[in-house]
Design a protein around this motif. Structure first.
Motif, short mmCIF file in Angstrom:
data_model
loop_
_atom_site.label_atom_id
_atom_site.label_comp_id
_atom_site.label_asym_id
_atom_site.label_seq_id
_atom_site.Cartn_x
_atom_site.Cartn_y
_atom_site.Cartn_z
N ARG A 38 0.82 -1.21 0.00
CA ARG A 38 0.00 0.00 0.00
C ARG A 38 0.86 1.27 0.00
O ARG A 38 0.41 2.31 -0.45
CB ARG A 38 -0.95 0.00 1.21
CG ARG A 38 -2.07 -1.06 1.11
CD ARG A 38 -2.87 -0.90 -0.16
NE ARG A 38 -4.02 -1.77 -0.22
CZ ARG A 38 -4.15 -2.81 -1.03
NH1 ARG A 38 -3.14 -3.14 -1.82
NH2 ARG A 38 -5.26 -3.52 -1.06
N GLN A 39 2.07 1.19 0.51
CA GLN A 39 2.95 2.35 0.45
C GLN A 39 3.37 2.68 -0.97
O GLN A 39 3.88 3.77 -1.25
CB GLN A 39 4.19 2.14 1.33
CG GLN A 39 3.90 2.13 2.81
CD GLN A 39 5.13 1.92 3.66
OE1 GLN A 39 6.24 1.76 3.14
NE2 GLN A 39 4.97 1.91 4.97
N ILE A 40 3.13 1.77 -1.88
CA ILE A 40 3.43 2.00 -3.29
C ILE A 40 2.55 3.13 -3.85
O ILE A 40 2.95 3.85 -4.77
CB ILE A 40 3.22 0.69 -4.09
CG1 ILE A 40 4.36 -0.29 -3.76
CG2 ILE A 40 3.15 0.94 -5.59
CD1 ILE A 40 4.21 -1.65 -4.37
N TYR A 41 1.37 3.32 -3.27
CA TYR A 41 0.42 4.30 -3.81
C TYR A 41 0.65 5.68 -3.22
O TYR A 41 0.65 5.85 -2.00
CB TYR A 41 -1.01 3.82 -3.55
CG TYR A 41 -1.31 2.51 -4.22
CD1 TYR A 41 -1.38 2.42 -5.61
CD2 TYR A 41 -1.50 1.35 -3.46
CE1 TYR A 41 -1.64 1.20 -6.22
CE2 TYR A 41 -1.77 0.13 -4.08
CZ TYR A 41 -1.83 0.07 -5.46
OH TYR A 41 -2.07 -1.14 -6.07
N ASN A 231 -9.74 -0.88 -5.32
CA ASN A 231 -9.24 -1.98 -4.50
C ASN A 231 -8.17 -1.54 -3.51
O ASN A 231 -8.11 -2.04 -2.39
CB ASN A 231 -8.68 -3.08 -5.40
CG ASN A 231 -8.31 -4.33 -4.62
OD1 ASN A 231 -9.11 -4.84 -3.84
ND2 ASN A 231 -7.09 -4.79 -4.78
N ALA A 232 -7.32 -0.59 -3.91
CA ALA A 232 -6.24 -0.15 -3.02
C ALA A 232 -6.77 0.46 -1.73
O ALA A 232 -6.07 0.50 -0.72
CB ALA A 232 -5.34 0.86 -3.75
N LEU A 233 -8.02 0.92 -1.75
CA LEU A 233 -8.60 1.55 -0.56
C LEU A 233 -9.37 0.56 0.31
O LEU A 233 -9.93 0.94 1.33
CB LEU A 233 -9.52 2.70 -0.99
CG LEU A 233 -8.78 3.88 -1.63
CD1 LEU A 233 -9.77 4.92 -2.13
CD2 LEU A 233 -7.80 4.51 -0.66
N ASN A 234 -9.40 -0.69 -0.10
CA ASN A 234 -10.01 -1.73 0.73
C ASN A 234 -8.98 -2.18 1.76
O ASN A 234 -8.49 -3.30 1.76
CB ASN A 234 -10.46 -2.91 -0.15
CG ASN A 234 -11.29 -3.90 0.65
OD1 ASN A 234 -11.88 -3.55 1.66
ND2 ASN A 234 -11.32 -5.13 0.19
#
Length: 302
Positions: A38-41, A231-234
């Motif tokens: 998630r730190q990728i975003y 999806n990244a916010l799930n």
């Protein structure tokens, strides 16, 4: 010419990976390859406890804020990009650090080719989810793939559904696609696991969540509200605050739920990593012991 060595620093969330990894990277004079999915975003710096601007200045980081939440990205893509990154690193030692189990496994072991799901299978499970709910699908997964059931995020319907899709279409467990023959790597791998006393770890998790809120997590989540289906916010921290913004519960309860769900995720991470016999465990304060262990590993693999 001796093979490169990849030092993998892992462990549960909030254990202290970032601080120790920066110290090691400075000691060896190498960058850090981030293994937090998630730190990728770039849109999620607060809720993912991404390295601060000061930490990024101290040591170069790869795969931090390098993608947008609108980009499609997965562990297989990460595997290929990390392997390409390692090819051009001049040092004999490289460091990969993070707590995302699938991403670390992808780099260390490779990912097997998972089949594309047929539309009829996809629709069948989608209907079951709508009619029977997530709990029924979890029970199905427990029956069909008990090993994956133990580690999957049972609150993440997408991951439960995806595992079931594989089970229904192939007649095999989802786990079987992730435990095939390990891929050969052109580098040695030394795995360092960080852990603390459980109460100490839980205190750090609670403190981190409080600091996130003080640093503006609610504003970060509010700014992403229109994209909440991405999806990244799930993800823990975002899901609970989206529900708060929907009026589902008060802010105080949302914050307590973030803490509880983060503690639950930390337990799942430990369950996963402790299955790997190649992980050598240390307290994060044991920097010298960790460096000695790495040096001994290097000496034994010349």
């Amino acid at each position: 010419m001796s093979k490169q060595t990849l030092i993998v620093i892992t462990g549960p969330t909030a254990v202290g990976k970032t601080a120790l990894t920066i110290q090691l990277a400075q000691h060896y004079g190498v960058p850090i390859i981030n293994a937090d999915s998630r730190q990728i975003y770039r849109e999620l710096p607060i809720g993912t406890a991404a390295p601060s601007e000061e930490q990024l200045r101290q040591v170069r980081h790869y795969f931090v804020a390098s993608k947008s939440i609108d980009d499609y990205y997965n562990a297989s893509m990460y595997e290929q990009e990390v392997l390409e990154c390692l090819k051009v690193q001049p040092s004999n030692i490289n460091i990969l650090s993070g707590g995302s189990m699938m991403y670390i496994d992808a780099v260390c072991n490779g990912i097997d080719d998972i089949p594309t799901i047929r539309e009829d299978i996809r629709e069948k499970i989608k209907r079951r989810y709508q009619e029977e709910g997530l709990e029924a699908l979890c029970e199905d997964l427990k029956r069909l793939d008990p090993e994956h059931y133990e580690v999957v995020d049972k609150h993440n319907y997408r991951r439960v559904i995806h595992a079931l899709e594989i089970c229904y279409q192939t007649g095999r467990t989802y786990t079987s696609f992730r435990t095939q023959k390990k891929k050969e790597r052109p580098f040695n791998i030394v795995k360092i696991g960080l852990n603390r006393d459980r109460e100490e770890l839980y205190q750090r998790i609670n403190q981190r969540v409080d600091e996130m809120m003080e640093n503006g997590l609610l504003d970060e989540v509010r700014g992403l509200y229109d994209k909440r289906s991405v999806n990244a916010l799930n993800t823990v921290g975002y899901k609970e605050l989206f529900d708060y913004l929907d009026g589902r519960w008060p802010l105080e309860e949302a914050v307590e739920r973030i803490k509880g769900n983060t503690r639950r995720y930390a337990r799942k991470q430990l369950t996963w990593f402790k299955r790997d016999e190649n992980v050598k465990w240390f307290h994060p304060d044991q920097q010298q012991e960790i460096m000695n262990y790495i040096a001994q590993y290097e000496a034994n693999h010349q």
